[in-house]
Design a protein around this motif. Structure first.
Motif, PDB file in Angstrom:
ATOM      1  N   ARG A  53     -28.379 -16.490  27.962  1.00  0.00           N
ATOM      2  CA  ARG A  53     -26.892 -16.699  26.937  1.00  0.00           C
ATOM      3  C   ARG A  53     -26.308 -15.105  27.623  1.00  0.00           C
ATOM      4  O   ARG A  53     -27.050 -14.353  28.007  1.00  0.00           O
ATOM      5  N   ILE A  75     -23.993 -20.097  27.715  1.00  0.00           N
ATOM      6  CA  ILE A  75     -25.424 -20.494  28.071  1.00  0.00           C
ATOM      7  C   ILE A  75     -25.549 -20.886  29.504  1.00  0.00           C
ATOM      8  O   ILE A  75     -24.483 -21.705  29.265  1.00  0.00           O
ATOM      9  N   ASP A  78     -23.055 -12.731  27.524  1.00  0.00           N
ATOM     10  CA  ASP A  78     -21.778 -11.953  27.055  1.00  0.00           C
ATOM     11  C   ASP A  78     -21.110 -11.286  27.713  1.00  0.00           C
ATOM     12  O   ASP A  78     -21.292 -10.786  29.219  1.00  0.00           O
ATOM     13  N   ARG A  87     -33.628 -20.969  28.997  1.00  0.00           N
ATOM     14  CA  ARG A  87     -31.807 -20.653  29.469  1.00  0.00           C
ATOM     15  C   ARG A  87     -31.439 -19.319  29.027  1.00  0.00           C
ATOM     16  O   ARG A  87     -32.304 -18.291  28.721  1.00  0.00           O
ATOM     17  N   TYR A 118     -32.807 -17.139  26.043  1.00  0.00           N
ATOM     18  CA  TYR A 118     -32.254 -17.562  25.346  1.00  0.00           C
ATOM     19  C   TYR A 118     -33.629 -19.513  25.077  1.00  0.00           C
ATOM     20  O   TYR A 118     -34.499 -18.647  25.736  1.00  0.00           O
ATOM     21  N   ASP A 156     -20.975 -18.404  21.484  1.00  0.00           N
ATOM     22  CA  ASP A 156     -22.058 -19.106  21.915  1.00  0.00           C
ATOM     23  C   ASP A 156     -22.083 -20.381  22.459  1.00  0.00           C
ATOM     24  O   ASP A 156     -23.115 -20.464  23.098  1.00  0.00           O
TER      25      ASP A 156
END
Length: 247
Positions: free
Chosen positions: A220, A232, A222, A218, A214, A229
């Motif tokens: 991300r 993170i 799932d 960073r 990300y 969203d």
């Protein structure tokens, strides 16, 4: 009497006691919970016991569950002193390893000033055993209307906070308010199973389905039933998160 499973530590402690007062007689040195119970059941009560907490076959607290210990105790331990503050409340002294001569002298002086044995409450044992045994919380009870639901940690894919409330999200993606703060939950559950990815989310390893690079270095993630969203991994936690994934 000395109850200590490390031979070198027992020898060192004996030498320090002799240095304090050559007239002190050490009746015996015991290495295990089992042998300590046998000795105490078959011999006169010592004037004083130096007792390590972690013995070869378990925690020394198990001795108190199997026999009556009438002698005053000075605990010796390598564990952090903050986990043992409850002993201070009950006037039970302890020496933090590595033991210094001055600390030993002060502990024995304290014994001489007041050598009456002190009773340790069940609550103190529970607190210390929990701290030393690292028994993590495995279930959460949640009230839903007039019903009580029980979730094991294996039922949970994440905990998160939002607008001053904390939620448990199960593996099906359903949310339930829970009467703990996220900080409290983080301290109660097994860190091998859950990771605090940012200020608001504590996620389960078993629920992670995808990890994507990300912006701003960073990550991300799932979850199996949550592609929010907000999932993170904050930049300052990325390295620890990667280590956690491998551990």
């Amino acid at each position: 009497m000395i109850i200590e499973d490390e031979k070198e530590a027992a020898v060192k402690l004996s030498g320090m006691i002799e240095k304090y007062d050559r007239d002190i007689v050490i009746l015996d040195t015991i290495q295990s919970v089992k042998n300590a119970v046998i000795w105490l059941n078959n011999n006169d009560t010592p004037d004083l016991i130096f007792m390590d907490i972690q013995l070869s076959d378990g925690l020394s607290f198990e001795i108190f569950e199997q026999t009556i210990v009438k002698a005053p105790i000075i605990f010796t331990t390598a564990y952090d002193e903050y986990a043992l503050k409850a002993f201070k409340i009950n006037s039970i002294d302890y020496l933090l390893k590595p033991i210094g001569q001055s600390e030993l002298n002060q502990a024995v002086d304290k014994y001489k000033e007041n050598n009456a044995p002190k009773e340790i409450s069940a609550q103190v044992f529970d607190t210390i055993l929990h701290a030393l045994s690292k028994k993590y919380k495995s279930k959460f009870l949640i009230k839903v209307g007039e019903h009580i639901k029980v979730f094991t940690v294996d039922d949970v894919q994440c905990f998160y906070s939002m607008e001053k409330y904390t939620f448990l999200q199960n593996n099906a993606g359903r949310d339930y308010t829970i009467a703990y703060s996220l900080d409290q939950i983080e301290n109660l559950i097994d860190p091998a199973k859950f990771f605090r990815i940012n200020r608001c989310f504590l996620v389960a390893f078993s629920a992670i389905s995808n990890i994507v690079s990300y912006s701003n270095s960073r990550l991300r993630i799932d979850l199996k039933s949550n592609n929010s969203d907000d999932l993170i991994v904050s930049r300052e936690k990325v390295q620890d998160f990667k280590k956690w994934l491998e551990s």
